[in-house]
Design an enzyme around this catalytic site. Structure first.
Site, short mmCIF file in Angstrom:
data_model
loop_
_atom_site.label_atom_id
_atom_site.label_comp_id
_atom_site.label_asym_id
_atom_site.label_seq_id
_atom_site.Cartn_x
_atom_site.Cartn_y
_atom_site.Cartn_z
N ARG A 9 0.38 -0.55 -0.07
CA ARG A 9 0.27 -0.12 -0.09
C ARG A 9 1.12 1.32 -0.16
O ARG A 9 0.32 2.07 -0.43
CB ARG A 9 -0.82 0.15 1.24
CG ARG A 9 -1.79 -1.46 1.08
CD ARG A 9 -2.62 -0.98 2.54
NE ARG A 9 -1.64 -2.36 3.36
CZ ARG A 9 -2.09 -3.40 4.18
NH1 ARG A 9 -3.48 -3.58 4.35
NH2 ARG A 9 -0.96 -3.57 4.97
N ILE A 10 2.21 1.26 0.70
CA ILE A 10 3.09 2.32 0.49
C ILE A 10 3.54 2.48 -0.30
O ILE A 10 3.55 3.72 -0.48
CB ILE A 10 3.60 2.38 2.06
CG1 ILE A 10 3.49 2.11 3.03
CG2 ILE A 10 5.07 3.31 1.96
CD1 ILE A 10 4.29 2.15 4.53
N ARG A 57 12.31 -1.74 7.10
CA ARG A 57 12.49 -2.97 7.77
C ARG A 57 14.23 -2.65 7.09
O ARG A 57 14.66 -3.27 6.31
CB ARG A 57 12.63 -3.96 7.71
CG ARG A 57 11.14 -3.92 8.79
CD ARG A 57 10.73 -3.54 10.32
NE ARG A 57 9.77 -3.44 10.59
CZ ARG A 57 9.28 -2.20 10.97
NH1 ARG A 57 9.18 -1.46 9.78
NH2 ARG A 57 7.94 -2.33 11.22
N GLU A 66 18.09 -0.99 15.12
CA GLU A 66 17.93 0.75 15.86
C GLU A 66 18.10 0.85 17.47
O GLU A 66 17.89 -0.56 17.96
CB GLU A 66 16.51 1.13 15.60
CG GLU A 66 16.35 1.16 14.22
CD GLU A 66 15.26 0.93 13.09
OE1 GLU A 66 14.51 0.95 14.11
OE2 GLU A 66 15.08 0.65 12.19
N HIS A 71 13.98 6.14 12.47
CA HIS A 71 12.98 5.81 11.65
C HIS A 71 11.34 6.17 12.17
O HIS A 71 11.05 5.87 12.98
CB HIS A 71 12.73 4.27 13.01
CG HIS A 71 11.98 3.10 12.93
ND1 HIS A 71 11.71 2.06 13.18
CD2 HIS A 71 10.92 3.01 11.53
CE1 HIS A 71 11.57 0.64 12.14
NE2 HIS A 71 10.33 2.08 11.46
N ILE A 72 10.98 7.11 12.09
CA ILE A 72 9.85 7.88 11.46
C ILE A 72 8.87 8.50 10.26
O ILE A 72 8.18 9.63 10.66
CB ILE A 72 10.25 9.94 11.56
CG1 ILE A 72 11.65 10.15 10.32
CG2 ILE A 72 11.39 10.15 13.18
CD1 ILE A 72 11.82 12.03 10.72
N GLY A 73 9.15 7.58 9.78
CA GLY A 73 7.86 7.51 8.28
C GLY A 73 7.19 8.17 8.81
O GLY A 73 6.22 8.18 7.91
N SER A 74 6.24 7.21 9.89
CA SER A 74 4.97 7.56 10.11
C SER A 74 5.02 8.83 11.30
O SER A 74 3.68 8.51 11.60
CB SER A 74 4.67 6.06 11.11
OG SER A 74 4.96 5.75 11.91
C1 GLV Z 1 6.77 1.68 10.48
O1 GLV Z 1 8.25 1.13 11.21
C2 GLV Z 1 5.39 0.68 11.38
O2 GLV Z 1 6.07 -0.96 10.92
O3 GLV Z 1 4.57 1.23 11.18
#
Ligand code: GLV
Length: 325
Positions: free
Chosen positions: A157-158, A239, A268, A287-290
């Site tokens: 989806r991303i 990941r 991490e 790790h700030i994607g979301s």
């Molecule tokens: C972030 O890495 C997630 O899996 O939501």
């Protein structure tokens, strides 16, 4: 009616005030006012029927210690810390937070693509260190995004959201490699399926956004970096262990590729003397994607509401498909 017992293994700030109140209201909440370690969780899970967590290992040891557990809800879309077979054997289901983070993570990937392509962090640093005056402009050449070739590894989806954005916004030519082919996406977006090797050889930007599974672990290593173009920009926002970090470091040190943007790492957090921190054209994020206010609220809502629903006999939409049958 008796409320279900739920263990919240993360700090309430990670859950949001509203969702933490909802948990308090609808469940018999066990909460320690901090992020609980794996060992503490095993010692304390006791009679909990529900668990809200992030990154904790859901394995035989934990499951054996939690005889009443029915559902584990992770505040993430990734669920690589779940031992799915063991959970099924124990009759425990897993919930995650799909969809609500698609735009947020895709936006960050675009930022990393721009950041590395135009060398934003490296050149910002150069200005701060007072080196602009001695530096001719031709030492600052970067690469464009518009009209370039992007290869996406992991068309979930991303990946799809990213493809949509960069085609509409920057006229990029998008290819993808995925375990299963997505014919409908190919047709709708005009993206092109390539083998992994062809994608690596052809793409100017390579984005890894595949989940971590036994199949994807280490899927980008020395051989894969050797196939990439010298002007390739490599982004990993999925990941860390999907990429062999030593191979990436070698590729960057030997200038086999132009640069890299990483939001995830093999282990991490990384420390300030990690070899990656010594490489100039690379952006390192924690790790700030979301991690936006909007997205984390939405993720907390999905994770908490899904857990409460499941414990009250409903089938929430965020039940991970592996647990559906
Ligand atoms: C972030 O890495 C997630 O899996 O939501």
């Amino acid at each position: 009616m008796k409320k279900p017992v739920v263990f919240c293994a993360v700090n309430k700030l990670a859950v949001s005030e509203e969702m933490f109140s909802l948990l308090n209201e609808k469940t018999e909440l066990i909460y320690l006012d901090k992020k609980v370690s794996n060992n503490e969780l095993v010692d304390m899970i006791g009679d909990a029927e529900g668990l809200l967590m992030l990154g904790h290992r859901i394995d035989k040891r934990l499951l054996d210690a939690a005889p009443k557990l029915k559902a584990v809800s992770t505040l993430s879309v990734g669920f690589d810390s779940f031992d799915i077979e063991e959970m099924k054997r124990h009759g425990v289901v897993g919930l995650n937070t799909p969809d609500v983070l698609n735009d947020t993570v895709a936006d960050l990937i675009v930022a990393l693509m721009f950041g590395v392509g135009r060398r934003i962090c490296e050149l910002d640093n150069m200005v701060r260190q007072g080196q602009w005056k001695n530096r001719p402009f031709y030492m600052n050449f970067g690469h464009e995004l518009s009209h370039k070739k992007l290869g996406i590894i992991g068309m979930g989806r991303i990946g799809e959201t990213l493809a949509r954005k960069v085609i509409a916004g920057f006229n990029m030519k998008v290819s993808y490699f995925n375990r299963t082919r997505k014919k409908a996406v190919e047709e709708e977006l005009g993206v092109n399926y390539l083998t992994k090797d062809d994608l690596l050889k052809d793409s100017e930007y390579i984005v890894v956004i595949a989940p971590l599974t036994e199949e994807t672990r280490g899927m980008i290593g020395k051989r894969e970096f050797s196939l990439m173009r010298n002007d390739a920009i490599f982004i990993n926002a999925g990941r860390g262990p999907v990429v062999d970090e030593n191979a990436l470091i070698e590729a960057l040190q030997n200038k086999q590729i132009f640069g890299a943007g990483l939001d995830v790492f093999e282990k991490e957090p990384i420390s300030e003397d990690h070899p990656l921190t010594k490489i100039p054209n690379i952006i390192l994020l924690p790790h700030i994607g979301s991690i936006t206010v909007e997205c984390r609220e939405a993720m907390a809502r999905v994770a908490v509401q899904g857990l409460i629903d499941y414990l009250n006999g409903k089938t929430p939409a965020n039940l991970i498909p592996f647990f559906k049958e």
